[in-house]
Scaffold this active site. Structure first.
Site, PDB file in Angstrom:
ATOM      1  N   GLY A  94       0.793  -1.208   0.000  1.00  0.00           N
ATOM      2  CA  GLY A  94       0.000   0.000   0.000  1.00  0.00           C
ATOM      3  C   GLY A  94       0.831   1.266   0.000  1.00  0.00           C
ATOM      4  O   GLY A  94       0.425   2.296  -0.545  1.00  0.00           O
ATOM      5  N   MET A  95       2.018   1.239   0.610  1.00  0.00           N
ATOM      6  CA  MET A  95       2.847   2.427   0.681  1.00  0.00           C
ATOM      7  C   MET A  95       3.671   2.635  -0.580  1.00  0.00           C
ATOM      8  O   MET A  95       4.146   3.737  -0.841  1.00  0.00           O
ATOM      9  CB  MET A  95       3.784   2.337   1.881  1.00  0.00           C
ATOM     10  CG  MET A  95       3.071   2.357   3.226  1.00  0.00           C
ATOM     11  SD  MET A  95       4.233   2.227   4.599  1.00  0.00           S
ATOM     12  CE  MET A  95       5.037   3.826   4.475  1.00  0.00           C
ATOM     13  N   VAL A  98       9.093  -2.067  -3.030  1.00  0.00           N
ATOM     14  CA  VAL A  98      10.337  -2.359  -2.335  1.00  0.00           C
ATOM     15  C   VAL A  98      11.331  -2.913  -3.356  1.00  0.00           C
ATOM     16  O   VAL A  98      10.978  -3.776  -4.170  1.00  0.00           O
ATOM     17  CB  VAL A  98      10.122  -3.377  -1.191  1.00  0.00           C
ATOM     18  CG1 VAL A  98      11.438  -3.639  -0.465  1.00  0.00           C
ATOM     19  CG2 VAL A  98       9.079  -2.866  -0.216  1.00  0.00           C
ATOM     20  N   LYS A 113      12.441   0.995   0.346  1.00  0.00           N
ATOM     21  CA  LYS A 113      10.999   1.140   0.180  1.00  0.00           C
ATOM     22  C   LYS A 113      10.747   2.533  -0.387  1.00  0.00           C
ATOM     23  O   LYS A 113      11.036   3.540   0.254  1.00  0.00           O
ATOM     24  CB  LYS A 113      10.269   0.965   1.502  1.00  0.00           C
ATOM     25  CG  LYS A 113       8.749   1.098   1.376  1.00  0.00           C
ATOM     26  CD  LYS A 113       8.035   0.938   2.709  1.00  0.00           C
ATOM     27  CE  LYS A 113       8.060  -0.492   3.168  1.00  0.00           C
ATOM     28  NZ  LYS A 113       7.255  -0.702   4.392  1.00  0.00           N
ATOM     29  N   ASP A 206       1.515  -4.204  14.632  1.00  0.00           N
ATOM     30  CA  ASP A 206       1.179  -4.964  13.413  1.00  0.00           C
ATOM     31  C   ASP A 206       1.994  -6.251  13.338  1.00  0.00           C
ATOM     32  O   ASP A 206       2.545  -6.598  12.294  1.00  0.00           O
ATOM     33  CB  ASP A 206       1.411  -4.108  12.169  1.00  0.00           C
ATOM     34  CG  ASP A 206       0.676  -4.664  10.929  1.00  0.00           C
ATOM     35  OD1 ASP A 206      -0.299  -5.414  11.123  1.00  0.00           O
ATOM     36  OD2 ASP A 206       1.084  -4.340   9.811  1.00  0.00           O
TER      37      ASP A 206
END
Length: 843
Positions: A94-95, A98, A113, A206
């Protein structure tokens, strides 16, 4: 909240989710009329779920703040970002993406990332992200991923970390449990990392298998502190409004978040304790504790439902480990471990205890992450249990060879009695009895069955006089631990069985609760004649050849006539009928109603008989095509006896046929652990792997089964399907021919020969087989779907569909494979086939 209350809350919650937003209020008013507390419970659950819906199972910094909706930067191999040269992309999320890159200054490989461009547009969010990322990067611990650099600017935004070779825990799990050595090693290393983070007032929030990396050298790395937050000491935190993350926002992954996290409440380090408890549960059970069919069901389970006991998934779980997991999964933060250090202390204490009791050293080697048991073949969680036993068939040394049934029956009764003791692992009957008549040493038996002691004996019967000799032997060295002779008459048989059982328990020094003693001494019949008839029935029906099975049925019916209250006789009567349908030896309408009636009668007589519920589940699914009721009965059976290999086997078969492959593999592997030498269990594991799409693993599994016994026909039949899927027609024909010969002409095996011939272009040969089967169907039962299989291979789809519809009407058991068998793939888009699936509740 009581289970009844929870079910009511859950039902209303589900109905409210399905309702249109404008209709939710009236639905709640009607459903909760007169019960304000009920409405409050449902409303609270709905509010928590609504807050979670946008954020669950996403990267929180991304989705929660709406930052990463745009495209990621276009990065190619060889591009330069600062002093990092991009080598290749290795992941995305989602971000952003990588990449594996080379640090040209230090000559090392790193992971970068790349964050999406929209990230920098929210200054407050960037400041918060930087503050939390810097806090994570300040941590110095061998089990925490090292952050090398963070760059937030006008152009490319990125984070540089060490590159970890190996695999994630998710990849290692693959839907199956791990062995105890691995479980403890991984959990302790993760707990060490989190304990260090908590010491710096950083909570991960998480923890899940995807964020736990396993290096080849055995070290574990905790990844992605992207959700991490700074917290005050708890006594200050509880009085503070200084939470760095907006209140009421759900961050985390639903299967692994804590209840307080799911509700959007304030969290502290105890949320990581809960999440690690979920991961620990999954490593042991192979499934997560609060899983549901939908996200809303999983969410609701997390808030209110209790997980299935671990002993349901791991019958021989170490009691202390079960206690540790239960504590970590307490829904109230105040009831679980208050610090990660407390959890860590208990985990290390358990490992030390097991090292002492079982003679292994969890830190002795680092050459493989599988740790203590290099083979990784002990997911039962212990090496041969300190309290474990195999009961072998007793030897008949009397003059009457017909007394074999009595010797087997005596051993089975002792086995069943001992199996009722929770602190004692008892090898399943199929595996233990597989050594009958073989020249196998006790040590070899102990190794094969993973037990430390073996009970064997002999019976001399002369008229009504009995002399029983029983011996306990240490399986490791073959030395005799105890031997005793028991004399009596046939009318004393139940008393003699009780006496032998209690002496064995005493010699094994097993913890023996009063309620277990009552279960051990519970007599299913007081009639010696009924008992003998039942034992004869078991002897014949276990031979799995139709004439012998029919003899077994006759004996069970006689036993019932002598004692109409003999519940196990009804169970075995049902169990004798159902295989006749699965192997196409009988018309379903001729035997399945009888099997169902027998199972229902057994439950009526003794609702606590797990095998009776399994028998009813089998008839309900394979004949009534009612998966909902079947699952209810399967679950009831496993609640009553989580160590029943038969119940786990049947449930695995059911789960596979309904397309729940991961769960099916967990259950069939549990069944195999309990009954390791059962040919049918091992063969069905191969079939389940095949239906799950794991063709290579399926073939390996079936080849291993064939090595156990090359004359077991089901193994060859299942191999045929794999060869057919691969287009290896010669191998398919050879395997199907072997299955036909070993089964003395099973119609499915014959049809498989014809199907492979048709696919190979040998149409004339295939049609000869088709004609032969159609002629056979005029004089004996041949399922129409077996003929449909052959017509489909010949390209006649409409004829195949006609025959499938007839098979549905006739309730052919093979129809239960329609959902998962690739052999029917050519029909899946056909409306008639879709309709059949829906009629069978498999759509």
């Amino acid at each position: 909240m009581t289970p009844q209350r929870w079910r009511r809350v859950k039902n209303i919650f589900d109905a409210a989710l399905d309702a249109a937003p404008e209709g939710r209020e009236s639905l709640l008013a009607e459903a909760c009329a007169g019960d304000p507390a009920l409405r409050e419970d449902v409303t609270h659950l709905l509010e928590s779920f609504d807050r979670s819906d946008s954020f669950i199972e996403t990267t929180a910094v991304a989705e929660n703040l709406g930052l990463f909706d745009g495209p990621a930067p276009a990065i190619s191999e060889g591009d330069q970002i600062g002093h990092y040269r991009i080598d290749k992309q290795i992941g995305s999320g989602g971000m952003g993406e990588v990449y594996l890159a080379t640090d040209e200054k230090l000559g090392r490989r790193v992971a970068i990332k790349i964050l999406r461009e929209e990230f920098a547009r929210h200054e407050d969010n960037v400041r918060r992200f930087l503050r939390e990322a810097k806090a994570a990067s300040s941590l110095n611990h061998p089990n925490i991923l090292v952050i090398h650099e963070i760059s937030i600017g006008d152009e490319t935004n990125y984070i540089v970390s060490e590159f970890v070779e190996g695999e994630t825990l998710r990849q290692r799990l693959g839907g199956k449990p791990l062995n105890l050595a691995e479980v403890l090693d991984i959990t302790i290393q993760v707990a060490e990392a989190l304990n260090t983070a908590h010491g710096a007032s950083i909570v991960h929030r998480d923890i899940k298998p995807e964020n736990i990396a396993l290096r080849p050298d055995g070290y574990v790395k905790v990844l992605d502190f992207g959700l991490a937050k700074l917290v005050e000491k708890r006594e200050d935190f509880l009085q503070s409004d200084g939470n760095q993350t907006a209140k009421g926002i759900i961050m985390g992954t639903v299967n692994y978040m804590s209840p307080e996290q799911a509700k959007g409440n304030e969290v502290d380090e105890r949320t990581d304790v809960f999440s690690l408890g979920v991961v620990l549960y999954e490593m042991i059970a192979g499934v997560t504790p609060f899983r549901g069919d939908t996200k809303s069901e999983t969410f609701a389970n997390l808030i209110n439902a209790e997980p299935q006991p671990l002993s349901r998934h791991a019958p021989n779980i170490v009691g202390e480990l079960e206690r540790i997991v239960s504590n970590a999964l307490s829904k109230e933060p105040g009831a679980r471990y208050q610090t990660m250090k407390d959890l860590l202390t208990d985990l290390k204490g358990l490992r030390k205890q097991l090292e002492f009791e079982n003679g292994y050293n969890g830190n002795a080697r680092r050459d493989t992450v599988t740790g203590i048991f290099a083979s990784g073949e002990l997911p039962e969680l212990l090496r041969p249990d300190r309290n474990s036993i195999a009961v072998l068939p007793f030897t008949n040394i009397g003059a009457d060879v017909e007394n074999e049934y009595f010797c087997d029956g005596l051993a089975e009764e002792l086995l069943n009695a001992l199996a009722k003791i929770k602190d004692l692992k008892v090898a399943a009957r199929t595996s233990a009895f597989s050594f009958k008549g073989k020249n196998t040493t006790v040590s070899e038996i102990g190794n094969a069955l993973n037990v430390r002691t073996v009970l064997e004996g002999s019976v001399r019967r002369s008229g009504d006089r009995l002399r029983i000799t029983a011996k306990l032997i240490n399986a490791e060295d073959g030395y005799q631990l105890w031997s005793e002779r028991f004399d009596g008459e046939m009318r004393d048989i139940f008393k003699l069985q009780d006496e032998i059982t209690l002496v064995v328990i005493d010699k094994l020094k097993v913890n023996f609760l009063s309620k277990e003693k009552a279960a051990v001494l519970k007599r299913m019949t007081e009639n010696p004649e009924a008992y003998q008839l039942y034992a004869k029935g078991k002897l014949h029906s276990s031979r799995l050849v139709l004439p012998e099975v029919q003899k077994g049925i006759a004996y069970f019916e006689q036993a019932i006539a002598v004692d109409p209250g003999y519940a196990p006789a009804y169970v075995e009567l049902a169990n004798a009928y159902t295989p006749m349908v699965l192997t196409n030896d009988a018309r379903p309408s001729d035997v399945m109603p009888k099997a169902k009636a027998a199972a229902r009668k057994a439950i009526e007589l003794d609702d606590a008989l797990a095998e009776a519920h399994t028998a009813l589940a089998v008839t309900t699914f394979w004949y009534d095509f009612d998966p909902g009721e079947a699952e209810k009965q399967h679950r009831r059976a496993l609640e009553l006896d989580p160590r029943s290999s038969q119940s786990r086997f049947a449930y695995a078969h059911f789960l596979s046929n309904t397309g729940r492959h991961d769960e099916a593999l967990v259950e069939i592997r549990r069944a195999r652990e309990l009954d390791p030498i059962s040919l049918v269990t091992n063969a069905i594991e191969g079939q389940i792997l095949f239906f799950a799409g794991e063709d290579d693993e399926a073939l390996k599994s079936l080849q291993a089964t064939a090595e156990m016994d090359s004359n077991f026909w089901l193994t060859s039949l299942f191999m045929t399907r794999i060869y057919m899927k691969r287009g290896s027609w010669d191998e398919a024909i050879a395997a199907a021919t072997k299955a036909r010969d070993l089964s003395h002409g099973n119609s499915e095996a014959i049809a498989s020969i014809g199907s492979a011939q048709a696919k190979a272009g040998k149409t004339a040969d295939a049609r000869v087989i088709l004609r032969d089967l159609e002629e056979r169907a005029k004089v004996r039962y041949v399922p129409s779907c077996t003929l449909a299989q052959l017509y489909l291979a010949l390209g006649e789809k409409e004829k195949a569909l006609d025959l499938l519809e007839i098979s549905f009407t006739n309730r052919a058991a093979i129809m239960a494979f329609l959902k998962v068998d690739p052999g029917w793939d050519a029909l899946r888009s056909e409306p008639r086939f879709v309709g059949l699936m829906q009629k069978m509740n498999l759509g």
